[in-house]
Structures are given as structure tokens and as C-alpha cells.
Scaffold this motif. Structure first.
Motif, PDB file in Angstrom:
ATOM      1  N   GLU A  33       0.832  -1.182  -0.051  1.00  0.00           N
ATOM      2  CA  GLU A  33      -0.013   0.213  -0.001  1.00  0.00           C
ATOM      3  C   GLU A  33       1.069   1.282   0.077  1.00  0.00           C
ATOM      4  OE1 GLU A  33      -3.887  -0.389   2.427  1.00  0.00           O
ATOM      5  OE2 GLU A  33      -2.407  -1.933   3.249  1.00  0.00           O
ATOM      6  N   ARG A  34       0.432   2.170  -0.436  1.00  0.00           N
ATOM      7  CA  ARG A  34       0.824   3.716  -0.742  1.00  0.00           C
ATOM      8  C   ARG A  34       1.512   4.282   0.519  1.00  0.00           C
ATOM      9  NH1 ARG A  34       3.775   4.489  -5.349  1.00  0.00           N
ATOM     10  NH2 ARG A  34       3.537   6.732  -6.066  1.00  0.00           N
ATOM     11  N   PHE A  35       0.797   4.175   1.567  1.00  0.00           N
ATOM     12  CA  PHE A  35       1.226   4.775   2.843  1.00  0.00           C
ATOM     13  C   PHE A  35       2.425   4.103   3.380  1.00  0.00           C
ATOM     14  CE2 PHE A  35      -1.671   1.411   4.581  1.00  0.00           C
ATOM     15  CZ  PHE A  35      -0.996   1.255   5.864  1.00  0.00           C
ATOM     16  N   GLU A  89       5.468   4.883   1.652  1.00  0.00           N
ATOM     17  CA  GLU A  89       5.912   6.349   1.863  1.00  0.00           C
ATOM     18  C   GLU A  89       6.666   6.351   3.303  1.00  0.00           C
ATOM     19  OE1 GLU A  89       2.374   8.580   1.852  1.00  0.00           O
ATOM     20  OE2 GLU A  89       2.371   8.884  -0.325  1.00  0.00           O
ATOM     21  N   ARG A  90       6.052   5.406   4.316  1.00  0.00           N
ATOM     22  CA  ARG A  90       6.768   5.370   5.334  1.00  0.00           C
ATOM     23  C   ARG A  90       8.296   4.500   5.357  1.00  0.00           C
ATOM     24  NH1 ARG A  90       3.288   2.094   9.981  1.00  0.00           N
ATOM     25  NH2 ARG A  90       4.227   0.413   8.852  1.00  0.00           N
TER      26      ARG A  90
END
Length: 332
Positions: free
Chosen positions: A294-296, A299-300
Motif C-alpha cells: 500500500e502507498r502509505f 511512503e513510510r
């Protein structure tokens, strides 16, 4: 997913070409073995040292790229095992040189990071490698099940002069390896021919399933008045250390000044890896982060993980994922 910063040095190595061993055999190149745990040596005079073991290939190292490894996984899962077997069969024996890092006992307390932390490596400039021997695989097993599947390695089986350190992974493995062997092979796993000591052993172990060697009607307790074996602590004492406050307890390690989980991975990326190595590391990270992540979380992974190893690494991973990532706090 959860983030485990303490494993970051290993993760960098696993995603680097080092994690993609190509061959065991001595006609090609092969892998090297590095000690993660720290042990203790004690000489005849009672002087103690902390040590790490390294097995260095005498043929150099050759690895797959990630794409080559995925292709070989589909083509031949037994590729490496067969390569090792065939090398020994044709007497082209795989060979490793045993080299040691040796730290004076007194250095540990004030060293710049905790030398018993399994996630850290000791810099060679502080403790250079010292060759002491070789390991040669000069024959193949006659029966895979009897001589490989049933083999039991037990960390607690030390010879005189070698002992554990404050490394908590070692202390856990002192129990866990023997317990695993009892589960896999049975209570009397150490009587199997592949595990049996070369010299006769005198102890008070008895009974249990599949036991065939016994000590007659010897008493089962010690000491006893009937000639049973007894320990000789003067000749074969267990190596030990003085326990100061905080060394052995259920808490985190006492922090040293360089106990930062990002320092050594950053050094690996900037100073050890070649430009090609860094390219492959980025490609491998990007490929795995692209597999339904997943994108989040992507990013993390950039802002809280790879970017803290090195800002250039974080930027390159972000670019590969099509993300405009902010500069991570603590990035280098």
C-alpha cells in the motif's frame, strides 16, 4: 507492516547482491560466513577475550542479481545444493579460511557501540581479522537423512576455553538449539552416529525413547559412593564473566554512544558498496515494495527507514516508486 530498525543492517545485506548467493562450488565463486554472535575465549592463564568467527571463501564471491535469482527459482530449486554436491564429488573441495576478530575483555564496557549487539559488526580497523585455520568439505554424505536431516548443532556444547558472551541471542540459543534437537530427533539425539561425540562421555543422562547406550545400574545422582563420574572443575571449568548491574536482566541493552541502528547500514551503503551494488540495492528494494504494498507503507518505508540509512538511497527508492518523498528526519 511493522518496522524493525535493529534488523536494518541485515536487511541491507539481504537486498544487496550479498543476499543472492550464486554458487557454493569451488569452480565458481561462493559465499562467506560471518559471525553475528559474540563468544568468549579463555586461555590457559585465565585471560579472557571476546571473539567473532568469520569463514572466508578462498575462491571469492559471486552472486545472482535479483532477476537471475527469480529465474533460477522457477527453473531449478536445487541448483545450489547440486552445485555443492558435484564440487565435492569431483574432488574440487569447497574451502573456507577461518579468521577471527579478537577483542580484549576490558574493551567491551566502553566500546563506542555494544559489542554484544547481534545487529552490529565490529569494524576491521578496530579488530582486524586473524587467520587461524581452514574448513574443507572433502566428502559428501552417504545417506542424506541419517547424516544431514538428523544432524543436531547445539550451541551449549563448548570445548574447554570457549564459552558464551553477554550476547542475549547466544544465551537464548544455549537452550533453544538442544530443545529443537530433542523435538526433531528425540530425547537421545546425541546417541545418533552423526551427533555422537568422538570420545566417550560420562554423565548422568538416562532413559527416554530410543535409548540404546546405557550405564548399567549406575546411580542416577551425583555425587555418589559407587564410582560414578564426577566433574573436574579445575581442568574443565566453564568460562564465565563478572556480572555487573544491568548486564543480565530483562531490559534493553545499556546504550553506548554509537548504538544507532542507522549508522552501520549507512556506512555499508556509502563506503562499502560499489556504484553497481547500490544500483542493485535500489532495484531490489523498489521491486519488493512494488508487489502489492500500500502507498502509505511505501511512503513510510522511505521517510522512516531507507531515507534514514542515507538520503540518496531514500530519494532513489522514492523515484523508483514514483513518490515525491520528504527529507527524512535524521537522514544522511
Amino acid at each position: 507492516g511493522e518496522r524493525f530498525d535493529v534488523e536494518l543492517l541485515f536487511v541491507c545485506a539481504a537486498f544487496h547482491d550479498l543476499g543472492l548467493l550464486k554458487k557454493f562450488s569451488s569452480t565458481a565463486d561462493r559465499f562467506e560466513g560471518y559471525a553475528s554472535s559474540t563468544y568468549m575465549w579463555e586461555n590457559a592463564a585465565g585471560k579472557k577475550f571476546w571473539v567473532k568467527y568469520h569463514f572466508k571463501t578462498e575462491q571469492g564471491v559471486q552472486n545472482f542479481t535479483d532477476a537471475e535469482a527469480r529465474a533460477m527459482r522457477a527453473e531449478d530449486l536445487d541448483y545450489q545444493r547440486r552445485d555443492l554436491w558435484e564440487a565435492s564429488a569431483r574432488k574440487d573441495y569447497p574451502t573456507w579460511r577461518l579468521e577471527m576478530q579478537i577483542m580484549p575483555y576490558e574493551d567491551a564496557a566502553n566500546y563506542r557501540f555494544n559489542p554484544f549487539d547481534i545487529t552490529k559488526v565490529w569494524p576491521h580497523k578496530d579488530y582486524p581479522l586473524i587467520p587461524i585455520g581452514r574448513m574443507v568439505l572433502d566428502r559428501n554424505p552417504d545417506n542424506f537423512f541419517a547424516q544431514v536431516t538428523q544432524v543436531a548443532f547445539e550451541v551449549a556444547n563448548f570445548i574447554p576455553g570457549i564459552g558464551p558472551s553477554l550476547d542475549r541471542m547466544v544465551l537464548g540459543r544455549l537452550f533453544a538449539y538442544g530443545d529443537s534437537a530433542r523435538y526433531r530427533d528425540g530425547a537421545n539425539y546425541d546417541q545418533l552416529p552423526i551427533n555422537k561425540p568422538i570420545v566417550e562421555v560420562h554423565n548422568y543422562n538416562k532413559d527416554g525413547p530410543m535409548r540404546y547406550h546405557h550405564s548399567g545400574n549406575q546411580p542416577v545422582y551425583a555425587p555418589n559412593s559407587y564410582g560414578g563420574p564426577r566433574a573436574d572443575p579445575q581442568r574443565y571449568r566453564d568460562p564465565s564473566w563478572f556480572v555487573e548491574a544491568g548486564e543480565i536482566m530483562r531490559t534493553a541493552y545499556m546504550a553506548h554512544k554509537d548504538d544507532d541502528d542507522f549508522i552501520q547500514p549507512g556506512t555499508l551503503y556509502r563506503q562499502v558498496m560499489s556504484p553497481t551494488d547500490r544500483d542493485h540495492l535500489v532495484e531490489n528494494i523498489v521491486w519488493h515494495l512494488s508487489q502489492g504494498v500500500e502507498r502509505f507503507i511505501q511512503e513510510r518505508a522511505i521517510t522512516e527507514y531507507w531515507g534514514k540509512v542515507d538520503s540518496d538511497l531514500g530519494t532513489r527508492v522514492a523515484r523508483g516508486l514514483g513518490i515525491t518523498a520528504p527529507q527524512p528526519t535524521g537522514g544522511r
